[in-house]
Enzyme design. Structure first.
Site, PDB file in Angstrom:
ATOM      1  N   ASN A  80       0.817  -1.217  -0.153  1.00  0.00           N
ATOM      2  CA  ASN A  80       0.024   0.363   0.403  1.00  0.00           C
ATOM      3  C   ASN A  80       1.183   0.906   0.315  1.00  0.00           C
ATOM      4  O   ASN A  80       0.497   2.664  -0.869  1.00  0.00           O
ATOM      5  CB  ASN A  80      -0.691   0.219   1.287  1.00  0.00           C
TER       6      ASN A  80
ATOM      7  N   GLU B 175       4.264  -3.734  12.487  1.00  0.00           N
ATOM      8  CA  GLU B 175       3.909  -2.722  12.725  1.00  0.00           C
ATOM      9  C   GLU B 175       2.660  -3.490  11.295  1.00  0.00           C
ATOM     10  O   GLU B 175       2.565  -3.981  10.785  1.00  0.00           O
ATOM     11  CB  GLU B 175       4.311  -1.333  11.521  1.00  0.00           C
TER      12      GLU B 175
HETATM   13  P1  NAD Z   1       0.172  -8.651   4.201  1.00  0.00           P
HETATM   14  O1  NAD Z   1       0.371  -8.872   5.339  1.00  0.00           O
HETATM   15  O2  NAD Z   1      -0.328  -9.951   3.116  1.00  0.00           O
HETATM   16  O3  NAD Z   1       1.879  -9.046   3.635  1.00  0.00           O
HETATM   17  C1  NAD Z   1       2.734  -8.255   4.126  1.00  0.00           C
HETATM   18  C2  NAD Z   1       4.143  -8.632   3.094  1.00  0.00           C
HETATM   19  O4  NAD Z   1       4.173 -10.292   4.255  1.00  0.00           O
HETATM   20  C3  NAD Z   1       3.937  -9.307   1.571  1.00  0.00           C
HETATM   21  O5  NAD Z   1       5.536  -9.093   1.495  1.00  0.00           O
HETATM   22  C4  NAD Z   1       3.813 -10.829   1.428  1.00  0.00           C
HETATM   23  O6  NAD Z   1       4.472 -11.054   0.992  1.00  0.00           O
HETATM   24  C5  NAD Z   1       4.670 -11.005   3.048  1.00  0.00           C
HETATM   25  N1  NAD Z   1       4.521 -12.387   3.630  1.00  0.00           N
HETATM   26  C6  NAD Z   1       2.112 -12.382   3.519  1.00  0.00           C
HETATM   27  N2  NAD Z   1       2.477 -13.545   3.925  1.00  0.00           N
HETATM   28  C7  NAD Z   1       3.676 -14.173   5.383  1.00  0.00           C
HETATM   29  C8  NAD Z   1       3.533 -14.950   5.835  1.00  0.00           C
HETATM   30  N3  NAD Z   1       3.187 -16.125   5.872  1.00  0.00           N
HETATM   31  N4  NAD Z   1       5.552 -15.207   5.935  1.00  0.00           N
HETATM   32  C9  NAD Z   1       6.000 -14.321   5.359  1.00  0.00           C
HETATM   33  N5  NAD Z   1       6.118 -13.502   4.824  1.00  0.00           N
HETATM   34  C10 NAD Z   1       4.295 -12.910   4.719  1.00  0.00           C
HETATM   35  O7  NAD Z   1      -0.182  -7.354   3.854  1.00  0.00           O
HETATM   36  P2  NAD Z   1      -0.770  -6.988   3.187  1.00  0.00           P
HETATM   37  O8  NAD Z   1      -1.978  -6.886   2.303  1.00  0.00           O
HETATM   38  O9  NAD Z   1       0.006  -6.270   1.823  1.00  0.00           O
HETATM   39  O10 NAD Z   1      -0.609  -4.944   3.584  1.00  0.00           O
HETATM   40  C11 NAD Z   1      -2.509  -4.235   4.499  1.00  0.00           C
HETATM   41  C12 NAD Z   1      -2.034  -4.519   5.827  1.00  0.00           C
HETATM   42  O11 NAD Z   1      -0.704  -4.016   6.588  1.00  0.00           O
HETATM   43  C13 NAD Z   1      -3.282  -4.582   6.239  1.00  0.00           C
HETATM   44  O12 NAD Z   1      -3.646  -4.356   7.751  1.00  0.00           O
HETATM   45  C14 NAD Z   1      -2.866  -2.387   7.075  1.00  0.00           C
HETATM   46  O13 NAD Z   1      -3.675  -2.218   8.393  1.00  0.00           O
HETATM   47  C15 NAD Z   1      -1.381  -3.317   7.290  1.00  0.00           C
HETATM   48  N6  NAD Z   1       0.055  -1.649   7.796  1.00  0.00           N
HETATM   49  C16 NAD Z   1       0.668  -1.324   8.515  1.00  0.00           C
HETATM   50  C17 NAD Z   1       1.580  -0.775   8.208  1.00  0.00           C
HETATM   51  C18 NAD Z   1       1.272   0.086   9.592  1.00  0.00           C
HETATM   52  O14 NAD Z   1       2.919   0.730  10.441  1.00  0.00           O
HETATM   53  N7  NAD Z   1       1.679  -0.668  10.560  1.00  0.00           N
HETATM   54  C19 NAD Z   1       1.426   0.049   7.725  1.00  0.00           C
HETATM   55  C20 NAD Z   1       0.955  -0.301   6.150  1.00  0.00           C
HETATM   56  C21 NAD Z   1       0.085  -1.425   5.867  1.00  0.00           C
END
Ligand code: NAD
Length: 472
Positions: free
Chosen positions: A133, A223
């Protein structure tokens, strides 16, 4: 070699680019290369490392326009947002270069008690896993402090927006990039040479990654998601500009921001006035269309499943008695991509999924309240505690209430990006994660204290303490 294709979410027939999927062997090789590079990188004086990082920042600055276009096409975010993200990432890199030498300097004492040096030692190789995002800033907020401190990094961006961040990472020293989804992420997190894990993303992946890192005794910073309440006190006084900023606090990046305003708590006595002003502001400021078109402020969501999920949340809200109020204006063809109508939803109870869960999309519930205590309790309900906001004509009153909100960051009279500060630590409480990014704490996240100590009692063969004694 397997390739990952990324389509433009605004025009799904257009492939924006492809990256090679990294297998387990490729992840292993990347971590080992980063490990070899780390010793030499850490041995350099911090001033040298900072000079290299500043130079890399200049290189990216020279390509910022081109990279913003690439980011807009792979993520569906309006071009102005993408320019803003890249510029903010470069500003943060400069902030790190300016502040790291002071914050990471060793503490040295040489006095009557002895000689003590506390170094800020790098961990080694850091694994960074980031979402789609805000791929550039969410990587930079890890890479810059980790590299300044003498770590090297293996970055695994999201396969949904790997292109612009891949270009930025390639300009930085000491960064290896691996591509893929959960399997590549797992191989990275569980690699024995990884000494720290930095993750931004959702709850599900976060729990799995934290558990995998924990099983390796690898420390992590998490995060995670938020379900931010925006709390309007009875004396709130919003100008037209404030309402426009508030609308964008929920709908920028199509609502797909961790710290978006996701629940609006408004005093019942002022609900009608608020709703009318909010709708009017959305009509002025919210223009949905192709992210590259001038004047567009909201693009599509990231994928077909994301669009289905948000539409489902709105349909479910209506099915339980809520009213969906479409917002803003459309610009051009919205059939070509994953576009979702931005929607304000009224008439919901706090158990409705749109209220109780993180929607991460362009739909926001408007919730009336009767007393401040009630509003506070409802805002604090739930497992998430990333950010929140308080809106009041009386700043002192807002700051007093801010201490009672269960959130890592409380914005006063604004919400989302416009309330961020490079010098303020950002991160969640409760299940929104642990560890902090930005500010001095964001630098200290990538070092651990390492001590050298010569007690005075034994210097120069002195007649020191008995073997069983504690120091005075
Ligand atoms: P996601 O958790 O699906 O993916 C994040 C990353 O982790 C990606 O690179 C993905 O390929 C990897 N990943 C996914 N599953 C994994 C696993 N089992 N093992 C290892 N790696 C894995 O998140 P998303 O859909 O890309 O982002 C959305 C989420 O991120 C929302 O919940 C949002 O609130 C959160 N977010 C938090 C912050 C913050 O600063 N707190 C900032 C931006 C987004």
């Amino acid at each position: 070699m397997e390739l990952i294709s990324r389509e433009n979410p605004a025009r799904i027939t257009e492939i924006v680019g492809r990256v090679p999927a990294t297998g387990a062997d490729g992840v292993d090789a990347a971590v080992r290369r980063a490990g070899r590079a780390q010793r030499e990188w850490a041995a350099r004086p911090i001033g040298d490392r900072i000079a290299v990082l500043r130079q890399a920042g200049e290189t990216v600055t020279g390509r910022a326009g081109e990279l913003a276009g690439l980011l807009a096409r792979e993520s569906g975010k309006p071009l102005a947002d993408c320019r803003g993200e890249i510029s903010f990432a470069l500003t943060y890199l400069r902030w790190v270069c300016d502040h790291a030498p002071r914050v990471l300097a060793p503490a040295e004492i040489d006095d009557a008690a002895g000689r003590l040096v506390v170094r800020r030692a790098p961990y080694g190789v850091v694994a960074c896993l980031t979402p789609w995002n805000a791929p550039v800033i969410l990587a930079m907020v890890k890479l810059a402090p980790a590299l300044a401190a003498g770590n090297t990094v293996v970055l695994k961006p999201s396969p949904l927006a790997p292109l612009a961040v891949g270009e930025v990472a390639a300009a930085l020293p000491g960064v290896e990039v691996v591509h893929g989804g959960a399997p590549a992420g797992r191989a990275l997190v569980t690699h024995p040479l990884i000494r720290k894990v930095a993750f931004t993303g959702g709850d599900r992946a976060g729990r799995e990654i934290a558990a995998a890192a924990g099983a390796m005794l690898t420390p992590s910073v998490m995060e995670l998601g938020g379900n931010d309440p925006a709390l309007f006190l009875p004396d709130f006084a919003l100008t037209d500009d404030d309402y426009e900023r508030l609308v964008m606090a929920s709908f920028a990046t199509s609502g797909q921001v961790c710290m978006a305003a996701k629940r609006l708590y408004v005093p019942r006595a002022r609900l009608a006035e608020f709703t009318e002003a909010y709708r009017a502001a959305a009509e002025r400021v919210l223009v949905v269309g192709d992210p590259l078109a001038a004047g567009v402020t909201m693009g599509p969501v990231i994928s077909a499943p994301a669009a289905d999920r948000v539409r489902g949340l709105v349909a479910g809200s209506v099915a339980r008695g809520g009213t969906a109020v479409p917002l803003g204006r459309a610009h051009g063809d919205l059939e070509s991509g994953y576009f979702v109508t931005p929607t304000l939803v009224t008439g919901l109870d706090d158990d409705a999924p749109l209220v109780a869960e993180e929607q991460f999309g362009p739909a926001v519930p408007l919730l009336p309240y009767d007393t401040e205590e009630e509003a506070l309790a409802r805002a604090n309900a739930g497992e998430l505690g990333l950010a929140a906001s308080v809106w009041s004509a009386d700043e002192d009153r807002a700051f007093a209430l801010a201490t009672r909100l269960e959130a890592g960051f409380v914005f006063v009279n604004t919400h989302n990006r416009t309330g961020m500060s490079l010098r303020a630590p950002f991160g969640g409480v409760k299940r929104s994660g642990y560890g902090r990014e930005y500010g001095e704490e964001g630098l200290l996240e990538y070092v651990q204290s390492a001590v050298a100590h010569a007690p005075a009692a034994f210097r120069g063969g002195g007649d020191g303490m008995p073997a069983t004694a504690y120091p005075a």
